[in-house]
Design a protein around this motif. Structure first.
Motif, short mmCIF file in Angstrom:
data_model
loop_
_atom_site.label_atom_id
_atom_site.label_comp_id
_atom_site.label_asym_id
_atom_site.label_seq_id
_atom_site.Cartn_x
_atom_site.Cartn_y
_atom_site.Cartn_z
N ILE A 245 2.61 45.70 -42.19
CA ILE A 245 1.81 45.57 -40.97
C ILE A 245 2.41 44.46 -40.13
O ILE A 245 2.56 43.33 -40.61
N GLU A 246 2.74 44.77 -38.88
CA GLU A 246 3.37 43.79 -38.00
C GLU A 246 2.43 43.41 -36.86
O GLU A 246 1.85 44.29 -36.20
N LEU A 247 2.30 42.11 -36.62
CA LEU A 247 1.53 41.58 -35.50
C LEU A 247 2.52 41.07 -34.45
O LEU A 247 3.62 40.64 -34.78
N VAL A 248 2.11 41.08 -33.18
CA VAL A 248 3.04 40.92 -32.06
C VAL A 248 2.94 39.53 -31.45
O VAL A 248 1.89 38.88 -31.48
N GLY A 249 4.05 39.08 -30.85
CA GLY A 249 4.12 37.77 -30.21
C GLY A 249 3.31 37.69 -28.93
O GLY A 249 2.86 38.70 -28.37
N TYR A 250 3.16 36.47 -28.44
CA TYR A 250 2.25 36.14 -27.34
C TYR A 250 2.54 36.94 -26.07
O TYR A 250 3.64 36.93 -25.53
N ASP B 224 -9.53 41.70 -35.57
CA ASP B 224 -8.82 42.98 -35.40
C ASP B 224 -7.81 43.19 -36.51
O ASP B 224 -7.69 44.29 -37.07
N ALA B 225 -7.06 42.14 -36.84
CA ALA B 225 -6.01 42.27 -37.86
C ALA B 225 -6.60 42.58 -39.24
O ALA B 225 -6.04 43.39 -40.00
N VAL B 226 -7.72 41.95 -39.58
CA VAL B 226 -8.36 42.25 -40.87
C VAL B 226 -8.90 43.68 -40.88
O VAL B 226 -8.76 44.40 -41.88
N ARG B 227 -9.49 44.09 -39.77
CA ARG B 227 -10.00 45.47 -39.70
C ARG B 227 -8.87 46.48 -39.74
O ARG B 227 -9.03 47.59 -40.26
N LEU B 228 -7.70 46.12 -39.21
CA LEU B 228 -6.54 47.01 -39.34
C LEU B 228 -6.16 47.16 -40.81
O LEU B 228 -5.87 48.27 -41.28
N LEU B 229 -6.15 46.05 -41.54
CA LEU B 229 -5.86 46.14 -42.98
C LEU B 229 -6.87 47.03 -43.67
O LEU B 229 -6.50 47.86 -44.54
N ALA C 169 -3.14 33.85 -40.69
CA ALA C 169 -4.61 33.83 -40.71
C ALA C 169 -5.15 35.01 -41.52
O ALA C 169 -6.07 34.84 -42.34
N THR C 170 -4.57 36.17 -41.32
CA THR C 170 -5.04 37.35 -42.04
C THR C 170 -4.84 37.20 -43.54
O THR C 170 -5.72 37.53 -44.34
N ALA C 171 -3.69 36.66 -43.93
CA ALA C 171 -3.43 36.43 -45.36
C ALA C 171 -4.47 35.49 -45.95
O ALA C 171 -4.92 35.68 -47.09
N GLY C 172 -4.86 34.46 -45.20
CA GLY C 172 -5.88 33.55 -45.69
C GLY C 172 -7.26 34.18 -45.77
O GLY C 172 -8.08 33.78 -46.60
N LEU C 173 -7.52 35.18 -44.94
CA LEU C 173 -8.83 35.82 -44.92
C LEU C 173 -8.98 36.92 -45.97
O LEU C 173 -10.09 37.21 -46.40
N VAL C 174 -7.86 37.53 -46.38
CA VAL C 174 -7.98 38.69 -47.28
C VAL C 174 -7.50 38.42 -48.70
O VAL C 174 -7.67 39.26 -49.58
#
Length: 328
Positions: free
Chosen positions: A87-92, A162-167, A195-200
């Protein structure tokens, strides 16, 4: 460009105190529970015809924060068996762009999922397709100060959710091996991945934050010489007296705080001539990262571009050793 921060030997020992509110974990538990309860339906995939004809390309819509529809791409090999997934998240201020922009992971045998970043996608690249229907109070142009007076209203509360819900959505896809999911992203994408890694926790098997943004806000806002952290500096220059509220809000979103909660093996990168993401902010997160299986690639003579495709090759080797059969 000169070195922008501390010498490397000091960076490797840099462990500053990071402010964490007492209700940090409760805040995020409540946020994610609220988002899941909001519904929004199941993720939808629609096959896309086009010039990429040796890989499956699918348009993705999934429910994010508040059940809001969030867009993405899924690019993958044809396979009868579930595959490891990145899963890839995008830059600013980038968006999901076009599927042809990122074929490396799918061409290497992975399901590759790219998340659009709500409200962004008009600063570079080939565009985004996800609205952010939630407003905010007064803000500096950009995204860093939207809702910054209260953690409940802050823009990145929606993005991280959003990122957690994507996972959540990806783990239910039949072509995904839910036990072999990794997160990655550069700059803002690296911060969201962290952040997502810390949440899941153990729901992901690996995380690769590349020159990650959104870490050690206190130091970054005070010392970073370039945008986008300067959006916060400009806000505080006008909203005199808001410093305490602003930094309290940011304490709920600091990548260095999430790092202490992350369980997956991690492969970071840092660039020592980076004026957008201070190297010390990256090391503040890396040195606090909870998993003992962590590495960092250092690009001494690079700015925020970091290692680019040279670094991707290192990521592919590192991740393959953990997720691909016969590579361990």
């Amino acid at each position: 460009m000169p070195l922008t921060d501390l010498p490397l030997e000091e960076l490797r020992e840099f462990r500053p105190p990071i402010t964490e509110p007492d209700d940090f974990d409760a805040f995020w538990r409540a946020t994610l529970a609220e988002a899941r309860a909001a519904g929004g339906g199941r993720a939808e995939l629609s096959r896309v015809d086009g010039p990429i004809n040796r890989l499956v390309v699918e348009d993705l819509t999934f429910p994010g924060f508040g059940g809001d529809p969030v867009k993405g791409w899924v690019v993958r090999p044809e396979s009868d068996a579930p595959l490891p997934t990145v899963i890839e998240l995008v830059g600013y201020n980038g968006g999901r762009g076009l599927p042809a922009e990122r074929l490396h992971w799918a061409a290497s045998g992975y399901v590759h999922v790219v998340m659009d970043t709500r409200g962004q996608g008009s600063g570079w690249g080939n565009g985004g397709d996800t609205a952010d229907p939630h407003g905010s109070g007064p803000a500096v142009p950009g995204f860093m100060t939207r809702g910054i007076e209260r953690p409940e209203d802050y823009y990145y509360r929606r993005v991280y959710t959003d990122a957690v819900r994507l996972l959540d959505a990806v783990a239910e896809m039949p072509f995904v091996d839910r036990d072999r999911i990794a997160l990655t992203g550069a700059s803002q994408g690296g911060g969201i991945a962290l952040a997502t890694a810390g949440l899941v926790g153990e729901r992901v098997r690996a995380v690769m934050p590349d020159v990650p943004f959104l870490c050690h806000f206190q130091r970054s806002v005070l010392l970073t010489p370039d945008q986008p952290f300067m959006e916060i500096t400009r806000y505080l220059a006008v909203h005199r007296g808001s410093e305490e509220d602003v930094f309290r809000t940011l304490s709920y979103f600091d990548g260095a705080a999430f790092a202490t909660r992350a369980a997956a093996p991690a492969f970071f990168s840092v660039a020592l001539m980076d004026g957008i993401v201070l190297p010390s902010s990256v090391f503040a997160a890396f040195n606090r990262y909870a998993s003992p299986d962590r590495e960092i690639a250092v690009y001494t003579f690079n700015g925020h571009e970091g290692g680019q495709l040279h670094h991707w090759q290192r990521q592919a080797a590192w991740l393959g050793a953990r997720l691909l059969p016969g590579n361990g």
